[in-house]
Design a protein around this motif. Structure first.
Motif, PDB file in Angstrom:
ATOM      1  N   ASP A  68     -58.362  24.587   5.369  1.00 55.14           N
ATOM      2  CA  ASP A  68     -57.746  25.835   4.877  1.00 55.14           C
ATOM      3  C   ASP A  68     -56.367  26.028   5.506  1.00 55.14           C
ATOM      4  OD1 ASP A  68     -59.941  26.385   3.363  1.00 55.14           O
ATOM      5  OD2 ASP A  68     -60.401  28.324   4.295  1.00 55.14           O
ATOM      6  N   PHE A  69     -56.291  25.799   6.833  1.00 52.07           N
ATOM      7  CA  PHE A  69     -54.982  25.911   7.507  1.00 52.07           C
ATOM      8  C   PHE A  69     -53.980  24.957   6.851  1.00 52.07           C
ATOM      9  CE2 PHE A  69     -56.047  27.500  12.114  1.00 52.07           C
ATOM     10  CZ  PHE A  69     -55.892  28.805  11.693  1.00 52.07           C
ATOM     11  N   ALA A  70     -54.444  23.722   6.565  1.00 48.59           N
ATOM     12  CA  ALA A  70     -53.532  22.715   5.996  1.00 48.59           C
ATOM     13  C   ALA A  70     -53.040  23.169   4.630  1.00 48.59           C
ATOM     14  CB  ALA A  70     -54.248  21.364   5.898  1.00 48.59           C
ATOM     15  N   SER A  71     -53.939  23.754   3.817  1.00 45.39           N
ATOM     16  CA  SER A  71     -53.491  24.178   2.486  1.00 45.39           C
ATOM     17  C   SER A  71     -52.556  25.386   2.605  1.00 45.39           C
ATOM     18  CB  SER A  71     -54.676  24.416   1.546  1.00 45.39           C
ATOM     19  OG  SER A  71     -55.081  25.743   1.547  1.00 45.39           O
ATOM     20  N   GLU A 239     -48.148  18.497  11.085  1.00 45.81           N
ATOM     21  CA  GLU A 239     -48.525  17.267  11.787  1.00 45.81           C
ATOM     22  C   GLU A 239     -49.901  17.440  12.461  1.00 45.81           C
ATOM     23  OE1 GLU A 239     -48.152  14.245  12.132  1.00 45.81           O
ATOM     24  OE2 GLU A 239     -48.882  13.726  14.128  1.00 45.81           O
ATOM     25  N   ALA A 240     -50.132  18.598  13.059  1.00 42.81           N
ATOM     26  CA  ALA A 240     -51.416  18.831  13.741  1.00 42.81           C
ATOM     27  C   ALA A 240     -52.576  18.767  12.748  1.00 42.81           C
ATOM     28  CB  ALA A 240     -51.396  20.187  14.441  1.00 42.81           C
ATOM     29  N   PHE A 241     -52.436  19.395  11.571  1.00 44.63           N
ATOM     30  CA  PHE A 241     -53.539  19.427  10.609  1.00 44.63           C
ATOM     31  C   PHE A 241     -53.729  18.053   9.953  1.00 44.63           C
ATOM     32  CE2 PHE A 241     -51.789  23.938  10.074  1.00 44.63           C
ATOM     33  CZ  PHE A 241     -52.452  24.367  11.208  1.00 44.63           C
ATOM     34  N   THR A 242     -52.605  17.366   9.686  1.00 39.26           N
ATOM     35  CA  THR A 242     -52.702  16.019   9.112  1.00 39.26           C
ATOM     36  C   THR A 242     -53.411  15.092  10.100  1.00 39.26           C
ATOM     37  OG1 THR A 242     -50.613  16.419   7.995  1.00 39.26           O
ATOM     38  CG2 THR A 242     -51.360  14.141   8.047  1.00 39.26           C
ATOM     39  N   ALA A 243     -53.051  15.220  11.374  1.00 35.34           N
ATOM     40  CA  ALA A 243     -53.670  14.366  12.392  1.00 35.34           C
ATOM     41  C   ALA A 243     -55.173  14.599  12.445  1.00 35.34           C
ATOM     42  CB  ALA A 243     -53.030  14.646  13.756  1.00 35.34           C
ATOM     43  N   PHE A 244     -55.602  15.881  12.369  1.00 31.64           N
ATOM     44  CA  PHE A 244     -57.049  16.162  12.400  1.00 31.64           C
ATOM     45  C   PHE A 244     -57.717  15.513  11.197  1.00 31.64           C
ATOM     46  CE2 PHE A 244     -60.855  18.673  11.356  1.00 31.64           C
ATOM     47  CZ  PHE A 244     -61.544  18.549  12.556  1.00 31.64           C
ATOM     48  N   ALA A 245     -57.100  15.667  10.005  1.00 32.80           N
ATOM     49  CA  ALA A 245     -57.700  15.100   8.790  1.00 32.80           C
ATOM     50  C   ALA A 245     -57.764  13.579   8.882  1.00 32.80           C
ATOM     51  CB  ALA A 245     -56.896  15.538   7.565  1.00 32.80           C
TER      52      ALA A 245
END
Ligand code: COA
Length: 256
Positions: A68-71, A239-245
């Motif tokens: 959700d944060f990423a979107s 970058e933080a959310f992409t890294a988690f995904a």
């Protein structure tokens, strides 16, 4: 309502159970909305005298759903509003709130505990607020309430280093009432809830009002929320959310 939050009223206790164990009870917009609706109803329902939070599975909650944060960071959905609404709602509840916490309580999983009145921790409970690692800032007035409760340096280590706080340390510094074997956690919290249902509701309401500086909390939530929304849109946060995904550590060296 959502299938991921169970609400149940029994013997004066509203029990809110997070039921998304396969995602460590990470909170989606629909779950925040279900929780806010239940709290708003509880505020005006005289049959609810105490509110109890608990989570199914091995974690209390992994915090905000990072997809959700990423979107939100990509501008595909409204920034943070169900979460913000939940934070405002929980901070305004004048009835006692109890939490039964096992396993990981990440982000809002920990900051919401600062709005609870009794917190019971299983032996394996781990409180974490790794906001800086997600390129975010603290929320739910935790930037004021957490240092107030545990001191600046311990709060900073949690926010900026992402240092987890184990259950016994959390009790030692005032974030929890007791460490309980996991098998007894729900009973311990429920027993406390039942005891509170027998106390005079008016006295409990006035006591809570005296113990909480609501104006200050509201002002802090508003200041944090503005910064939080700005931070969500930054390349650092993406970058933080992409890294988690992608299941890799974030690399902030190339983003401003
Ligand atoms: N949002 C969305 N999904 C999440 C999530 C979150 N906050 N936390 C965990 N999940 C998902 C994982 O993606 C994984 O899904 P998959 O099985 O489809 O791949 C599943 O839940 C299990 O998570 P996993 O990381 O494998 O469990 P773990 O026991 O190794 O670690 C945590 C548990 C909570 C320590 C770890 O999941 C984590 O750090 N999550 C992110 C917490 C976070 O930063 N929250 C935001 C705070 S503001």
């Amino acid at each position: 309502m959502t299938e991921h939050v169970k609400t149940e009223i029994s013997d004066g206790v509203l029990t809110l159970t997070l039921q998304r164990p396969e995602k460590k009870n990470a909170l989606t917009g629909a779950m925040y909305n279900a929780l806010s609706d239940a709290l708003n109803q509880a505020k005006v329902d005289p049959s609810v005298r105490v509110i109890l939070f608990q989570g199914d599975g091995d974690s209390f909650t992994a915090g905000n759903d990072l997809a959700d944060f990423a979107s939100q960071a990509r501008g595909e959905s409204a920034v943070d509003s169900p979460a913000h609404h939940f934070i405002q709602t929980i901070s305004e509840v004048d009835k006692p709130i109890i939490a039964a916490v096992q396993g990981n309580a990440v982000g809002i999983g920990t900051t919401m505990l600062l709005h609870c009145d009794l917190v019971y921790l299983a032996e394996n409970a781990r409180l974490m607020t790794p906001f800086a690692n997600l390129a975010l800032v603290p929320e739910a007035a935790s930037s004021w309430l957490l240092p107030l409760r545990i001191g600046h340096v311990r709060a900073y280590a949690m926010f900026a280093l992402g240092e987890p706080m184990e259950a016994s340390a959390a009790v030692a510094c005032g974030l929890g009432n007791a460490v309980v074997p996991q098998a007894e956690l729900r009973k311990k919290a429920h027993d406390a809830a039942i005891t509170l249902t027998k106390r005079p509701a008016g006295a409990l309401k006035s006591t809570k009002k005296l113990m909480r500086d609501h104006e200050r909390i509201e002002a802090q939530i508003s200041e944090e929320s503005q910064l939080f929304k700005q931070r969500l849109m930054t390349p650092e946060a993406r970058e933080a959310f992409t890294a988690f995904a992608e299941r890799r550590p974030p690399d902030f060296s190339k983003v401003a």
